[in-house]
Design a protein around this motif. Structure first.
Motif, mmCIF file in Angstrom:
data_model
loop_
_atom_site.group_PDB
_atom_site.id
_atom_site.type_symbol
_atom_site.label_atom_id
_atom_site.label_comp_id
_atom_site.label_asym_id
_atom_site.label_seq_id
_atom_site.Cartn_x
_atom_site.Cartn_y
_atom_site.Cartn_z
ATOM 1 N N GLY A 30 102.131 -11.705 -41.952
ATOM 2 C CA GLY A 30 103.539 -11.987 -41.711
ATOM 3 C C GLY A 30 104.478 -11.066 -42.212
ATOM 4 N N GLN A 31 104.118 -10.471 -43.259
ATOM 5 C CA GLN A 31 104.979 -9.413 -44.054
ATOM 6 C C GLN A 31 104.714 -8.161 -43.108
ATOM 7 O OE1 GLN A 31 107.254 -10.022 -46.096
ATOM 8 N NE2 GLN A 31 107.988 -7.640 -46.238
ATOM 9 N N SER A 32 103.676 -8.039 -42.622
ATOM 10 C CA SER A 32 103.427 -6.601 -41.814
ATOM 11 C C SER A 32 104.151 -6.700 -40.596
ATOM 12 C CB SER A 32 101.828 -6.504 -41.580
ATOM 13 O OG SER A 32 101.132 -6.469 -42.801
ATOM 14 N N ALA A 33 103.847 -7.865 -39.910
ATOM 15 C CA ALA A 33 104.862 -8.156 -38.626
ATOM 16 C C ALA A 33 106.279 -7.773 -38.892
ATOM 17 C CB ALA A 33 104.460 -9.562 -38.173
ATOM 18 N N LEU A 34 106.878 -8.282 -39.970
ATOM 19 C CA LEU A 34 107.979 -8.070 -40.377
ATOM 20 C C LEU A 34 108.640 -6.548 -40.356
ATOM 21 C CD1 LEU A 34 110.948 -9.631 -40.933
ATOM 22 C CD2 LEU A 34 110.345 -9.524 -43.192
ATOM 23 N N GLU A 35 107.533 -5.865 -41.235
ATOM 24 C CA GLU A 35 107.989 -4.348 -41.475
ATOM 25 C C GLU A 35 107.703 -3.553 -40.259
ATOM 26 O OE1 GLU A 35 105.116 -3.439 -44.759
ATOM 27 O OE2 GLU A 35 106.376 -4.864 -46.314
ATOM 28 N N ALA A 36 106.997 -4.104 -39.300
ATOM 29 C CA ALA A 36 107.130 -3.475 -38.130
ATOM 30 C C ALA A 36 107.955 -3.566 -37.020
ATOM 31 C CB ALA A 36 105.742 -3.930 -37.154
ATOM 32 N N ALA A 37 108.961 -4.618 -37.431
ATOM 33 C CA ALA A 37 110.048 -4.956 -36.526
ATOM 34 C C ALA A 37 111.181 -3.805 -36.354
ATOM 35 C CB ALA A 37 110.432 -6.232 -36.861
ATOM 36 N N ARG A 38 111.658 -3.910 -35.034
ATOM 37 C CA ARG A 38 112.834 -3.044 -34.800
ATOM 38 C C ARG A 38 113.888 -3.996 -34.150
ATOM 39 N NH1 ARG A 38 114.788 0.017 -30.539
ATOM 40 N NH2 ARG A 38 116.057 1.904 -31.068
ATOM 41 N N VAL A 39 114.980 -4.229 -34.909
ATOM 42 C CA VAL A 39 116.167 -4.864 -34.412
ATOM 43 C C VAL A 39 117.469 -4.180 -33.903
ATOM 44 C CG1 VAL A 39 117.689 -6.853 -35.036
ATOM 45 C CG2 VAL A 39 115.402 -6.804 -35.951
ATOM 46 N N VAL A 40 117.969 -4.241 -32.905
ATOM 47 C CA VAL A 40 119.041 -3.603 -32.220
ATOM 48 C C VAL A 40 120.126 -4.884 -32.139
ATOM 49 C CG1 VAL A 40 120.122 -2.725 -30.144
ATOM 50 C CG2 VAL A 40 117.691 -2.406 -30.654
ATOM 51 N N VAL A 41 121.197 -4.293 -33.020
ATOM 52 C CA VAL A 41 122.353 -5.300 -33.313
ATOM 53 C C VAL A 41 123.580 -4.794 -32.573
ATOM 54 C CG1 VAL A 41 123.951 -6.519 -34.708
ATOM 55 C CG2 VAL A 41 121.483 -6.104 -35.504
ATOM 56 N N LEU A 42 124.089 -5.641 -31.674
ATOM 57 C CA LEU A 42 125.386 -5.073 -30.939
ATOM 58 C C LEU A 42 126.672 -5.683 -31.744
ATOM 59 C CD1 LEU A 42 124.155 -5.663 -27.115
ATOM 60 C CD2 LEU A 42 123.789 -3.644 -28.915
ATOM 61 N N GLY A 43 127.363 -4.811 -32.316
ATOM 62 C CA GLY A 43 128.603 -5.213 -32.957
ATOM 63 C C GLY A 43 128.513 -4.987 -34.476
ATOM 64 N N SER A 44 129.430 -4.807 -35.190
ATOM 65 C CA SER A 44 129.330 -4.577 -36.705
ATOM 66 C C SER A 44 130.235 -5.354 -37.362
ATOM 67 C CB SER A 44 129.603 -2.993 -36.975
ATOM 68 O OG SER A 44 130.665 -2.585 -36.568
ATOM 69 N N SER A 45 130.500 -6.653 -36.879
ATOM 70 C CA SER A 45 131.273 -7.459 -37.558
ATOM 71 C C SER A 45 130.861 -7.910 -38.994
ATOM 72 C CB SER A 45 131.643 -8.506 -36.600
ATOM 73 O OG SER A 45 130.482 -9.480 -36.370
ATOM 74 N N ILE A 60 112.515 -5.709 -43.130
ATOM 75 C CA ILE A 60 112.267 -5.517 -41.647
ATOM 76 C C ILE A 60 112.089 -4.134 -41.674
ATOM 77 C CG2 ILE A 60 114.623 -5.050 -41.238
ATOM 78 C CD1 ILE A 60 114.336 -6.741 -38.594
ATOM 79 N N GLY A 61 111.268 -3.574 -40.773
ATOM 80 C CA GLY A 61 110.994 -2.184 -40.671
ATOM 81 C C GLY A 61 112.427 -1.228 -40.134
ATOM 82 N N GLU A 62 113.036 -1.463 -39.206
ATOM 83 C CA GLU A 62 114.177 -0.895 -38.727
ATOM 84 C C GLU A 62 115.060 -1.580 -38.184
ATOM 85 O OE1 GLU A 62 114.762 3.136 -35.645
ATOM 86 O OE2 GLU A 62 112.946 2.257 -35.889
ATOM 87 N N PHE A 63 116.440 -1.230 -38.060
ATOM 88 C CA PHE A 63 117.302 -1.511 -37.509
ATOM 89 C C PHE A 63 118.527 -0.731 -36.665
ATOM 90 C CE2 PHE A 63 119.327 -1.242 -41.765
ATOM 91 C CZ PHE A 63 120.616 -1.093 -41.540
ATOM 92 N N VAL A 64 119.006 -1.002 -35.779
ATOM 93 C CA VAL A 64 120.003 0.086 -35.159
ATOM 94 C C VAL A 64 121.451 -0.724 -34.864
ATOM 95 C CG1 VAL A 64 120.522 1.415 -33.127
ATOM 96 C CG2 VAL A 64 118.327 1.343 -34.046
ATOM 97 N N VAL A 65 122.387 -0.382 -35.316
ATOM 98 C CA VAL A 65 123.728 -0.905 -35.114
ATOM 99 C C VAL A 65 124.594 -0.198 -34.141
ATOM 100 C CG1 VAL A 65 125.935 -1.691 -36.199
ATOM 101 C CG2 VAL A 65 123.875 -1.891 -37.445
ATOM 102 N N VAL A 66 124.949 -0.885 -33.058
ATOM 103 C CA VAL A 66 125.751 -0.214 -32.011
ATOM 104 C C VAL A 66 126.941 -0.862 -31.919
ATOM 105 C CG1 VAL A 66 125.677 0.215 -29.284
ATOM 106 C CG2 VAL A 66 123.480 -0.007 -30.541
ATOM 107 N N ASP A 67 127.956 0.210 -32.089
ATOM 108 C CA ASP A 67 129.516 -0.320 -32.167
ATOM 109 C C ASP A 67 130.366 0.885 -32.414
ATOM 110 O OD1 ASP A 67 131.659 -2.120 -31.958
ATOM 111 O OD2 ASP A 67 131.348 -3.029 -34.086
ATOM 112 N N ASP A 68 131.548 0.765 -31.550
ATOM 113 C CA ASP A 68 132.331 1.821 -31.561
ATOM 114 C C ASP A 68 133.759 1.378 -32.478
ATOM 115 O OD1 ASP A 68 133.318 0.112 -29.757
ATOM 116 O OD2 ASP A 68 133.958 1.716 -28.079
ATOM 117 N N ALA A 69 133.678 0.421 -32.905
ATOM 118 C CA ALA A 69 134.746 -0.131 -33.720
ATOM 119 C C ALA A 69 135.278 0.563 -34.952
ATOM 120 C CB ALA A 69 135.000 -1.699 -33.987
ATOM 121 N N LEU A 70 136.179 0.821 -35.407
ATOM 122 C CA LEU A 70 136.619 1.707 -36.690
ATOM 123 C C LEU A 70 136.964 0.325 -37.695
ATOM 124 C CD1 LEU A 70 139.263 4.228 -35.485
ATOM 125 C CD2 LEU A 70 136.721 4.384 -35.969
ATOM 126 N N VAL A 71 136.470 0.619 -38.850
ATOM 127 C CA VAL A 71 136.996 -0.500 -40.008
ATOM 128 C C VAL A 71 138.461 -0.396 -40.259
ATOM 129 C CG1 VAL A 71 136.834 -0.734 -42.608
ATOM 130 C CG2 VAL A 71 134.800 0.361 -41.261
#
Length: 200
Positions: A30-45, A60-71
């Motif tokens: 189960g941990q190996s599956a989590l470490e191999a996961a790649r999550v794409v998140v739309l938004g950075s709220s 988790i293995g990798e994540f990508v955050v896609v957003d053009d908002a400014l803080v």
């Protein structure tokens, strides 16, 4: 002993200590599956950041955050993963930077462009190889189009939104026939029935 083997053994020992509780729950597979996961998140709220925090901490293995908002000032007051000094900067970049501090084993990447860009042109390549897509507070047309795209590609989609104490969570996923983390424990042996005779 080969230095590479020694490093791997040291890393394995570190992982056992760091992830002890979850290894007890879903074991090494189960941990190996989590470490191999790649999550794409739309938004950075704040919702996106808190969702990612709960994936980054367990490794988790990798994540990508896609957003053009400014803080903005509101973000600095409500989001633990941006700071007052970040106001005016790309929120996706600052969020990824601060989330990465939680777990050095996790790779994070910010893509500063509109979340809807994953539905067209070169942006669609961001979904390739994703294990999960999370859309946080995205407009309904974007969620519907994304759901169709993810369904066709066999990628589970979570669409979430929150306002105050009210939240909405929707999921779109094809049938999953692979081994689940929860199935990593063998079935326990059946206990033999004991005969207590006359109850004494």
């Amino acid at each position: 002993m080969d230095p590479t083997d020694a490093k791997r053994i040291r890393n394995d020992a570190d992982n056992v200590q760091r992830y002890d509780r979850q290894l007890r729950l879903w074991q090494k597979d189960g941990q190996s599956a989590l470490e191999a996961a790649r999550v794409v998140v739309l938004g950075s709220s704040t919702l996106a950041s808190e969702s990612l925090k709960n994936l980054v901490l367990p490794g988790i293995g990798e994540f990508v955050v896609v957003d053009d908002a400014l803080v903005d000032e509101a973000d600095a007051r409500t989001n633990f993963f941006v700071r007052a000094a970040d106001v005016g900067q790309p929120r996706a970049e600052r969020t990824v930077e601060h989330l990465a501090e939680l777990n050095p084993d996790v790779r994070g990447r910010a893509v500063v462009q509109a979340p809807a860009s994953v539905l067209e042109g070169e942006g669609a390549a961001l979904l390739e190889g994703a294990t999960l897509v999370i859309a946080c507070a995205q407009p309904e047309p974007v969620v519907r189009a994304l759901s169709e795209r993810c369904w066709a590609a066999g990628i589970p989609l979570l669409a979430a939104a929150a306002t105050g104490f009210l939240a909405e969570l929707r999921m779109s996923a094809c049938e999953h026939t692979g081994k689940l983390a929860a199935d990593s424990h063998p079935t326990p042996p059946r206990l033999a029935r004991r005969d207590f005779g006359d109850g004494r």
